[in-house]
Design a protein around this motif. Structure first.
Motif, PDB file in Angstrom:
ATOM      1  N   SER A 526       0.837  -1.201   0.000  1.00  0.00           N
ATOM      2  CA  SER A 526       0.000   0.000   0.000  1.00  0.00           C
ATOM      3  C   SER A 526       0.872   1.252   0.000  1.00  0.00           C
ATOM      4  O   SER A 526       1.932   1.293   0.649  1.00  0.00           O
ATOM      5  CB  SER A 526      -0.896  -0.008   1.234  1.00  0.00           C
ATOM      6  N   PRO A 527       0.454   2.306  -0.701  1.00  0.00           N
ATOM      7  CA  PRO A 527       1.218   3.570  -0.638  1.00  0.00           C
ATOM      8  C   PRO A 527       1.281   4.158   0.764  1.00  0.00           C
ATOM      9  O   PRO A 527       2.176   4.942   1.065  1.00  0.00           O
ATOM     10  CB  PRO A 527       0.451   4.479  -1.601  1.00  0.00           C
ATOM     11  N   THR A 640      -7.368  -2.789   1.022  1.00  0.00           N
ATOM     12  CA  THR A 640      -7.847  -3.960   0.274  1.00  0.00           C
ATOM     13  C   THR A 640      -7.563  -3.866  -1.207  1.00  0.00           C
ATOM     14  O   THR A 640      -7.601  -4.885  -1.909  1.00  0.00           O
ATOM     15  CB  THR A 640      -9.354  -4.120   0.497  1.00  0.00           C
ATOM     16  N   ALA A 641      -7.287  -2.648  -1.735  1.00  0.00           N
ATOM     17  CA  ALA A 641      -7.017  -2.508  -3.171  1.00  0.00           C
ATOM     18  C   ALA A 641      -5.585  -2.858  -3.515  1.00  0.00           C
ATOM     19  O   ALA A 641      -5.249  -3.040  -4.684  1.00  0.00           O
ATOM     20  CB  ALA A 641      -7.335  -1.086  -3.633  1.00  0.00           C
ATOM     21  N   GLY A 691      -5.404   4.857  -0.092  1.00  0.00           N
ATOM     22  CA  GLY A 691      -4.651   3.659  -0.390  1.00  0.00           C
ATOM     23  C   GLY A 691      -4.427   3.489  -1.866  1.00  0.00           C
ATOM     24  O   GLY A 691      -4.432   4.451  -2.650  1.00  0.00           O
ATOM     25  N   ALA A 692      -4.208   2.238  -2.282  1.00  0.00           N
ATOM     26  CA  ALA A 692      -3.981   1.937  -3.695  1.00  0.00           C
ATOM     27  C   ALA A 692      -5.229   2.307  -4.497  1.00  0.00           C
ATOM     28  O   ALA A 692      -6.354   2.231  -4.000  1.00  0.00           O
ATOM     29  CB  ALA A 692      -3.641   0.459  -3.868  1.00  0.00           C
ATOM     30  N   ALA A 693      -4.998   2.684  -5.754  1.00  0.00           N
ATOM     31  CA  ALA A 693      -6.090   3.061  -6.666  1.00  0.00           C
ATOM     32  C   ALA A 693      -6.913   4.210  -6.103  1.00  0.00           C
ATOM     33  O   ALA A 693      -8.094   4.365  -6.436  1.00  0.00           O
ATOM     34  CB  ALA A 693      -6.991   1.858  -6.971  1.00  0.00           C
ATOM     35  N   SER A 694      -6.248   5.026  -5.223  1.00  0.00           N
ATOM     36  CA  SER A 694      -6.891   6.216  -4.630  1.00  0.00           C
ATOM     37  C   SER A 694      -8.175   5.890  -3.891  1.00  0.00           C
ATOM     38  O   SER A 694      -9.070   6.734  -3.756  1.00  0.00           O
ATOM     39  CB  SER A 694      -7.153   7.275  -5.716  1.00  0.00           C
TER      40      SER A 694
END
Length: 747
Positions: A526-527, A640-641, A691-694
């Motif tokens: 995760s970012p 979760t992304a 998180g991921a994919a904004s």
């Protein structure tokens, strides 16, 4: 010829004395032993006494005398000298240990009496090792030149085990509960490994005192151990120990008053100083605490010779004890000096500072006893005797301190296993009395599958000559969790000061300079984690306050321990936050102290400052000890992304654990008991939820819970704990761990 024990019929003038049969011992030595001088007229009885004196020297196997025309001829047979000493038949105790007990020595004259004494000393060593059937026979093997080999033939026999320990006369507490009090243990299924189940006679006196202290701290003021019997089995390989006790009635504290023979005493101040309350269980230790409190207050008010004398009145009808603390005038006696002997390494000042009294102070026997207990509690000495004697004048007292030092260094190698960190190895070295200054140093290295820790620490317990501990520690901690998409390394240097705030409260203030590194971040992480990759410098000031009443409070069957801590990061460096944590532990023994109830509450909040975000290495995570039934770092907010759905931790957490420990009905000597538990916990709140994919990460409060059972086993290689847990409230993404095992040992 006049042999030993025979009596001649007439008197003899001894013009000269001749000695025959001697090889090593000069004639003059033999003549001097007779006590007869040349030219002396001696009777038959005097000659007989002379021979007895020669034999009593222990140098000869036989001696005789015969009169001649010119005097007396003494014939002797010298005892042989010892060529060498051997011990045969011993397997449990090595030669080196046993030879230290032997008084006979090579190249010395052999003495049968000394050999028997040596054999008895060897038997005593075996008795201390619980081999009461051991026998030792001294034998001699004749060699040339009037020499002998001395051989001690040992028959070790079997270990005498405590087959059963029973109590007679106990009604308030069961046999099982009282067996947990005493140091002597019964033999169990691991009798070949556990050594505390063997019979040691010296331990019985200690057990009597343990039982007395146990009962009297629970209000049984009339408790007595009437008798202790130990019976050997016919095979002499087992003992049956029976403690006969008289419990008496259980008393509580009645009326508590304070009186004084000093007309200008502020009694209200002394009444406020007394913390003893009517209705609480009578405990002699609590009385001593009040006496010390009152006498300290008296010193503060300038009353050097005031003594607090407890006067107890028994109320048999309602089973209470009224106590009046009478402030009386003690004798005007001063401490002339404190003499310390026996310390070869430990400096005098380390021992002297355990006394609140110094030379020239008023003599207070209670303070001297307390100082003696503190000396023993240091752990530097195998024995510490403190006595007093009259000084140079009747109003002067000399305090004699006689100590015997023991090793204070420790080198350890240990192992552990837990489902959190896997197998681990620990190597440590510690010295509790560094250079005899009372300082401690330690080096600890711990490695496991998923983390490692190396720490070097130093502590001075009497900094500036006060009850102030100064310490400093340097540590390197590395984590490599299989379930995490990153690794951490924390290198820190932390000096601290620790000092008492109250009787049971202690404050610790520290500074920490640390380099926190997050590395090997997985590209799919995760970012929220990736943004923290790299090194950051932390400069923080913190404190923690602990109030410990867990077993030293009003009731020996209940207690609490409270800890509150805060850390302020931002005194330079790259990290700015305020972290607050708290922990409370409460325990209570119920059902005649057979069951222990325990509640543990803890929580924390960390808040970033100056528009920063809290780094992943500083956030809170839930371990399996805080939330059983879940994997370590297995519950909490997730991205979760992301390709790897790491638990992100949180800026806030709470945990509540409720436990009950109880016997399983198995023999106490097996060391196996059981427990049940229920855990509730949550970790939540992130500064950055992108998180991921904004997508926004759900970082809201979500309570997790679990229930389960525990098995505790005190094994010869360390304490073993098995937890079987079932999650009740959970998130579908949470990682479960329904079985947990932890074991550790040190040798």
């Amino acid at each position: 010829m006049l042999l030993q024990g025979q009596v001649a019929a007439a008197q003899t003038r001894v013009n000269a004395i001749a000695v025959e049969g001697n090889q090593r011992i000069p004639d003059s030595t033999v003549i001097s032993l007779t006590g007869i001088a040349p030219g002396e007229v001696v009777s038959d009885g005097q000659i007989n006494d002379a021979i007895q004196a020669v034999m009593a020297s222990g140098l000869f196997e036989m001696a005789s005398a015969r009169p001649t025309g010119s005097g007396l001829v003494i014939n002797v047979v010298e005892r042989p000298t010892i060529n060498r000493i051997n011990i045969e038949g011993n397997r449990r105790l090595d030669d080196e240990r046993l030879l230290e007990l032997v008084g006979s020595q090579p190249r010395r004259v052999y003495s049968p009496a000394q050999a028997e004494t040596d054999a008895a000393a060897i038997v005593g060593a075996y008795e201390a090792a619980a081999r009461l059937s051991a026998t030792v026979q001294p034998r001699i093997i004749r060699r040339s030149d009037n020499r002998v080999d001395l051989v001690f033939e040992v028959t070790e026999g079997r270990v005498v085990e405590n087959e059963a320990i029973n109590f007679v006369g106990n009604r308030a507490f069961s046999d099982r509960r009282l067996r947990r009090v005493i140091d002597t243990k019964q033999a169990g299924i691991l009798r070949s490994l556990i050594q505390r189940d063997t019979f040691v006679a010296e331990r019985i006196a200690f057990d009597r005192q343990l039982l007395t202290d146990f009962y009297r701290s629970r209000g049984y003021v009339d408790f007595q151990v009437l008798d202790v019997t130990s019976e050997l089995s016919r095979e002499r390989d087992a003992t049956f120990i029976t403690f006969t006790v008289r419990e008496g009635q259980r008393f509580a504290v009645g009326d508590v008053t304070v009186s004084s023979e000093f007309p200008d005493t502020d009694l209200d101040a002394y009444r406020r100083a007394v913390r003893l309350r009517s209705g609480e269980t009578w405990n002699p230790t609590r009385i001593e605490e009040q006496i010390a409190r009152l006498e300290r207050l008296a010193l503060q008010q300038g009353f050097d010779f005031l003594r607090a004398e407890p006067r107890v009145t028994r109320n048999p009808r309602d089973l209470t004890l009224d106590v009046e603390f009478a402030l009386v005038r003690g004798p005007r006696v001063f401490v002339e000096r404190i003499d310390i002997e026996g310390n070869q390494t430990t400096l005098d000042r380390v021992i002297r500072r355990q006394f609140d009294t110094v030379e020239g102070d008023p003599f207070n026997p209670r303070e001297i006893r307390n100082g003696a207990e503190r000396i023993r509690a240091l752990g530097f000495f195998s024995s510490a005797d403190v006595n007093t004697r009259e000084g140079s004048a009747p109003d002067q007292v000399i305090v004699d301190v006689d100590v015997e030092e023991q090793p204070t260094g420790n080198l350890s190698l240990g192992g552990s296993y837990s489902t959190d960190s896997g197998f681990g190895v620990a190597v440590g070295f510690s010295e509790r009395n560094f250079l005899g200054r009372g300082q401690s140093i330690s080096v600890d290295i711990q490695t496991a599958d998923e983390n490692s820790r190396t720490e070097l620490s130093f502590a001075e317990p009497a900094f500036l000559g006060r009850d102030l501990t100064f310490g400093i520690s340097l540590s390197v901690v590395t984590t490599d969790f299989d379930s995490a998409a990153f690794q951490t390394r924390n290198t820190s240097l932390s000096p601290y000061l620790s000092f008492p705030m109250t009787e049971n409260g202690r404050l610790r203030v520290y500074y920490e300079l640390a380099e926190e590194e997050i590395f090997d971040v997985d590209p799919a992480a995760s970012p929220i984690i990736a943004n923290d990759e790299g090194k950051a410098l932390k400069s923080a000031l913190g404190y923690s306050y602990t109030l410990d009443l867990l077993r030293g409070g009003l009731n020996p069957n209940r207690g609490v321990r409270l800890t509150f801590a805060q850390e302020f990061a931002g005194l330079g460096g790259d990290i700015d936050y305020i972290k607050t944590t708290t922990r409370a532990v409460a325990e209570r023994d119920v059902l005649n102290e057979e069951v222990t109830l325990r509640a543990i509450f803890e929580g924390g909040v960390i808040e970033a400052l100056n528009d920063q975000t809290v780094r992943v290495g500083d956030r809170f995570f839930l371990g399996s000890r805080q939330l059983r039934g879940f994997a370590s770092r297995g519950a909490g907010p997730r991205d979760t992304a992301a390709g790897i759905s790491d638990v992100l931790g949180g800026n806030k957490y709470v945990s509540a654990r409720f436990e009950a420990d109880f016997p399983l009905g198995l023999p106490e000597e097996y060391g196996i008991s059981g427990g049940v538990f229920a855990d509730f916990a949550s970790v939540w709140d992130l500064d950055d939820t992108t998180g991921a994919a904004s997508q926004q990460v759900d970082d809201g409060f979500e309570l997790r819970s679990s229930v389960g059972v525990s098995i505790f086993w005190t094994t010869p290689i360390g304490p073993l704990r098995l937890n079987f847990a079932k999650p009740i409230e959970k998130n579908p993404l949470d990682e479960e761990n329904t079985f947990d095992i932890t074991i550790s040992t040190q040798f």
